[in-house]
Design a protein around this motif. Structure first.
Motif, PDB file in Angstrom:
ATOM      1  N   ASP A   3     -14.239  18.034 -10.282  1.00 47.74           N
ATOM      2  CA  ASP A   3     -14.476  17.727 -11.689  1.00 47.74           C
ATOM      3  C   ASP A   3     -13.199  17.248 -12.372  1.00 47.74           C
ATOM      4  O   ASP A   3     -13.240  16.439 -13.296  1.00 47.74           O
ATOM      5  N   THR A   4     -12.044  17.743 -11.897  1.00 50.35           N
ATOM      6  CA  THR A   4     -10.759  17.292 -12.410  1.00 50.35           C
ATOM      7  C   THR A   4      -9.890  16.846 -11.248  1.00 50.35           C
ATOM      8  O   THR A   4      -9.995  17.380 -10.142  1.00 50.35           O
ATOM      9  N   THR A   6      -5.754  15.800 -10.359  1.00 50.63           N
ATOM     10  CA  THR A   6      -4.372  15.738 -10.810  1.00 50.63           C
ATOM     11  C   THR A   6      -3.678  14.580 -10.106  1.00 50.63           C
ATOM     12  O   THR A   6      -3.781  14.427  -8.886  1.00 50.63           O
ATOM     13  N   VAL A  12      -3.749  14.796 -15.688  1.00 52.39           N
ATOM     14  CA  VAL A  12      -4.993  15.380 -15.176  1.00 52.39           C
ATOM     15  C   VAL A  12      -6.166  14.601 -15.756  1.00 52.39           C
ATOM     16  O   VAL A  12      -6.271  14.424 -16.975  1.00 52.39           O
ATOM     17  N   HIS A  14     -10.200  14.454 -16.381  1.00 54.78           N
ATOM     18  CA  HIS A  14     -11.291  15.411 -16.526  1.00 54.78           C
ATOM     19  C   HIS A  14     -12.639  14.706 -16.444  1.00 54.78           C
ATOM     20  O   HIS A  14     -12.766  13.531 -16.766  1.00 54.78           O
ATOM     21  N   ASP A  15     -13.672  15.463 -16.046  1.00 58.18           N
ATOM     22  CA  ASP A  15     -15.047  14.947 -15.936  1.00 58.18           C
ATOM     23  C   ASP A  15     -15.077  13.682 -15.087  1.00 58.18           C
ATOM     24  O   ASP A  15     -15.567  12.626 -15.506  1.00 58.18           O
ATOM     25  N   HIS A  30     -13.675   8.814 -16.196  1.00 52.93           N
ATOM     26  CA  HIS A  30     -13.209  10.128 -16.625  1.00 52.93           C
ATOM     27  C   HIS A  30     -13.247  10.186 -18.145  1.00 52.93           C
ATOM     28  O   HIS A  30     -13.597   9.197 -18.818  1.00 52.93           O
ATOM     29  N   THR A  31     -12.885  11.329 -18.700  1.00 54.76           N
ATOM     30  CA  THR A  31     -12.962  11.527 -20.146  1.00 54.76           C
ATOM     31  C   THR A  31     -12.214  10.440 -20.915  1.00 54.76           C
ATOM     32  O   THR A  31     -12.675   9.974 -21.951  1.00 54.76           O
ATOM     33  N   ASP A  46      -5.797  17.397  -4.223  1.00 54.06           N
ATOM     34  CA  ASP A  46      -6.896  16.571  -4.728  1.00 54.06           C
ATOM     35  C   ASP A  46      -7.076  15.298  -3.912  1.00 54.06           C
ATOM     36  O   ASP A  46      -8.202  14.826  -3.721  1.00 54.06           O
TER      37      ASP A  46
END
Length: 192
Positions: A3-4, A6, A12, A14-15, A30-31, A46
């Motif tokens: 979901d995240t 790095t 980072v 997110h979403d 992503h966000t 990641d």
């Protein structure tokens, strides 16, 4: 997909969701929007997780393709000539052919005339030099086109043989940057 994610610089995302996989990067939504992120810029662990998801996606895609008819790719491009003065002339009414990459070797002859296989697709450029070709997703292809233009009392002649593996298939440009020298031009006949 995590979901995240790095990144190596500490940022980072997110979403996260995947829009498209590339050979050395991934396009992520992503966000903050959507970005193309090279795998080397994703921090561990990641990166390992992203590459594992990519491997699973490739396996699933191969399994799906085996069960279906070949996909059709759309190839978009433009034919134009730029003069020494920087003026671009868009070439309309030029027939652009899509041929199997194996036929490209047939040009390696001293003969002035050659016979090529049946084109996978062909299109005629519009008034602005734009064209759209379709190709089955079952191999590699190259784009072939010939054109001419009257300049004063002379006729300029152009020929292109451009492997699609070398270009963005949605922005193929047949221009002065990839012209075949006039001495190497061939008369071409296609199989029916």
């Amino acid at each position: 997909m995590p979901d995240t994610i790095t990144l190596a610089n500490g940022a980072v995302l997110h979403d996260v969701s995947v829009i498209r996989w590339n050979s050395d990067s991934v396009v992520l939504k992503h966000t903050g929007g959507a970005d193309t992120i090279r795998f080397i810029y994703i921090a561990e662990p990641d990166r390992a997780a992203v590459l594992a998801v990519r491997a699973d996606a490739k396996k699933a895609a191969k399994a799906t393709v085996k069960d279906e008819a070949p996909l059709v790719r759309t190839i978009n491009g433009q034919v134009f000539i730029s003069t020494k003065g920087g003026v671009s002339y868009k070439l309309g009414d030029v027939t652009v052919y899509l041929l199997r990459i194996g036929d490209l070797t047939l040009f390696n002859t001293s003969e002035k005339s050659i016979r090529l296989g049946t084109p996978a697709s062909s299109a005629v450029t519009d008034a602005d030099g734009f064209f759209t070709l379709t190709a089955p997703d079952d191999g590699e292809y190259f784009v072939y086109a010939k054109a001419s233009r009257r300049v004063g009392e002379q006729t300029e002649r152009y020929e292109w043989r451009l492997p699609l593996s070398d270009v963005d298939k949605q922005h193929v440009q047949l221009s002065v940057t990839n012209l075949i020298p006039f001495a190497d031009h061939k008369d071409v006949v296609f199989d029916e």
